[in-house]
Design a protein around this motif. Structure first.
Motif, PDB file in Angstrom:
ATOM      1  N   ALA A  20       7.512  59.399   2.724  1.00 23.59           N
ATOM      2  CA  ALA A  20       8.387  59.039   1.607  1.00 23.59           C
ATOM      3  C   ALA A  20       8.981  57.649   1.820  1.00 23.59           C
ATOM      4  N   TRP A  21       9.325  57.344   3.043  1.00 21.13           N
ATOM      5  CA  TRP A  21       9.857  56.016   3.408  1.00 21.13           C
ATOM      6  C   TRP A  21       8.828  54.930   3.108  1.00 21.13           C
ATOM      7  N   ILE A  22       7.602  55.138   3.542  1.00 17.10           N
ATOM      8  CA  ILE A  22       6.529  54.167   3.313  1.00 17.10           C
ATOM      9  C   ILE A  22       6.300  53.952   1.826  1.00 17.10           C
ATOM     10  N   VAL A  25       9.365  52.107   0.030  1.00  8.28           N
ATOM     11  CA  VAL A  25       9.491  50.685   0.354  1.00  8.28           C
ATOM     12  C   VAL A  25       8.352  49.885  -0.269  1.00  8.28           C
ATOM     13  N   ALA A  26       7.127  50.387  -0.159  1.00  7.22           N
ATOM     14  CA  ALA A  26       5.984  49.683  -0.735  1.00  7.22           C
ATOM     15  C   ALA A  26       6.147  49.527  -2.245  1.00  7.22           C
ATOM     16  N   ASN A  27       6.596  50.572  -2.914  1.00 10.77           N
ATOM     17  CA  ASN A  27       6.791  50.497  -4.363  1.00 10.77           C
ATOM     18  C   ASN A  27       7.885  49.499  -4.734  1.00 10.77           C
ATOM     19  N   VAL A  56       3.809  50.228   5.955  1.00  4.83           N
ATOM     20  CA  VAL A  56       4.307  49.823   4.633  1.00  4.83           C
ATOM     21  C   VAL A  56       3.403  48.743   4.056  1.00  4.83           C
ATOM     22  N   TYR A  57       3.009  47.776   4.897  1.00  4.44           N
ATOM     23  CA  TYR A  57       2.125  46.715   4.432  1.00  4.44           C
ATOM     24  C   TYR A  57       0.779  47.289   3.975  1.00  4.44           C
ATOM     25  N   GLN A  58       0.281  48.263   4.700  1.00  9.40           N
ATOM     26  CA  GLN A  58      -0.984  48.896   4.321  1.00  9.40           C
ATOM     27  C   GLN A  58      -0.870  49.552   2.952  1.00  9.40           C
ATOM     28  N   ALA A  59       0.228  50.256   2.726  1.00  8.06           N
ATOM     29  CA  ALA A  59       0.440  50.917   1.435  1.00  8.06           C
ATOM     30  C   ALA A  59       0.644  49.896   0.320  1.00  8.06           C
TER      31      ALA A  59
END
Length: 240
Positions: A20-22, A25-27, A56-59
């Motif tokens: 959920a964190w990833i 942040v990505a969104n 996060v960068y990957q997402a």
């Protein structure tokens, strides 16, 4: 209620688990980039290294953003070749740029150039580029952010600089590990960013943040320089 959740100095968003964190942040990053692209035609993104933001960068790279309109650079860098696996440039390239292939990347270290020339080039480029859409920050257990290390002989100069980037020698600072020479975004450079995100994982980081707030000493806890500045509040995304 925990004072970390009621601060007027920043926004703390707690996430129940890592996925959920990833995603959140990505969104949020994608929304900020797309807003600038719609308004100005381009966006500029400053990224930190480290294992915490890599997923996060990957997402982020998989989301719907016109990457060919995005300029990417770094919050800070170790004095290493961008091709060194311990450099922040290498991490950003592996976790993000290989997926968002059309984004333009400007490393802070230029191979074969002295550090003073690299800093000069970084400042020149920053001054002639649009203001960064957002900067992604981390925080060490010593309270440093970017490469603003407590106890560094260059810290005061970097904090007071009127340029976006500065060279910093963190010799003797445990948080710098075996890479004491750095190029770092200054508070002046960070202040130019339209949005600032701090990504944290683990209860220890919340404890460090609490200690920083209680100390109110930006020399001892440089993370306070990212919190106590004009403009939008620092948004802190945390999960255990």
């Amino acid at each position: 209620m925990n004072r970390l959740d009621t601060s007027e100095r920043f926004e703390l968003i707690r996430h129940g688990e890592a996925d959920a964190w990833i995603e959140a942040v990505a969104n949020e990053m994608a929304e900020s980039l797309n807003l600038d692209i719609r308004e100005t035609g381009r966006a500029r993104l400053l990224l930190s290294g480290g294992t915490t933001p890599a997923p996060v960068y990957q997402a982020l790279a998989e989301l719907d953003v016109h990457w060919d309109r995005v300029e990417v650079s770094l919050v800070d860098e170790r004095w290493l070749s961008p091709n060194d696996r311990d450099s922040n440039a290498w991490l950003v390239r592996e976790s993000f740029l290989k997926r968002a292939e059309s984004a333009h990347f400007d490393p802070l270290v230029r191979v074969g150039k002295p550090i003073a020339e690299c800093v000069y080039t970084a400042n020149l480029q920053a001054q002639h580029s649009q203001s960064p859409t957002l900067a992604v920050l981390g925080m060490g257990n010593d309270g440093h952010t970017a490469s603003l290390f407590p106890g560094s002989k260059d810290l005061g100069r970097a904090l007071e600089s009127t340029l976006p980037y500065a060279a910093l020698d963190a010799t003797g600072c445990p948080g710098a590990n075996q890479w004491p020479l750095r190029i770092t975004l200054t508070p002046h450079g960070l202040r130019k960013c339209r949005q600032r995100l701090l990504l944290l994982r683990g209860k220890q980081k919340l404890e460090v943040l609490k200690q920083a707030l209680e100390s109110n000493n930006a020399q001892l806890y440089p993370i306070l320089n990212a919190i106590d500045m004009d403009g939008p509040k620092l948004r802190i995304h945390w999960c255990d």
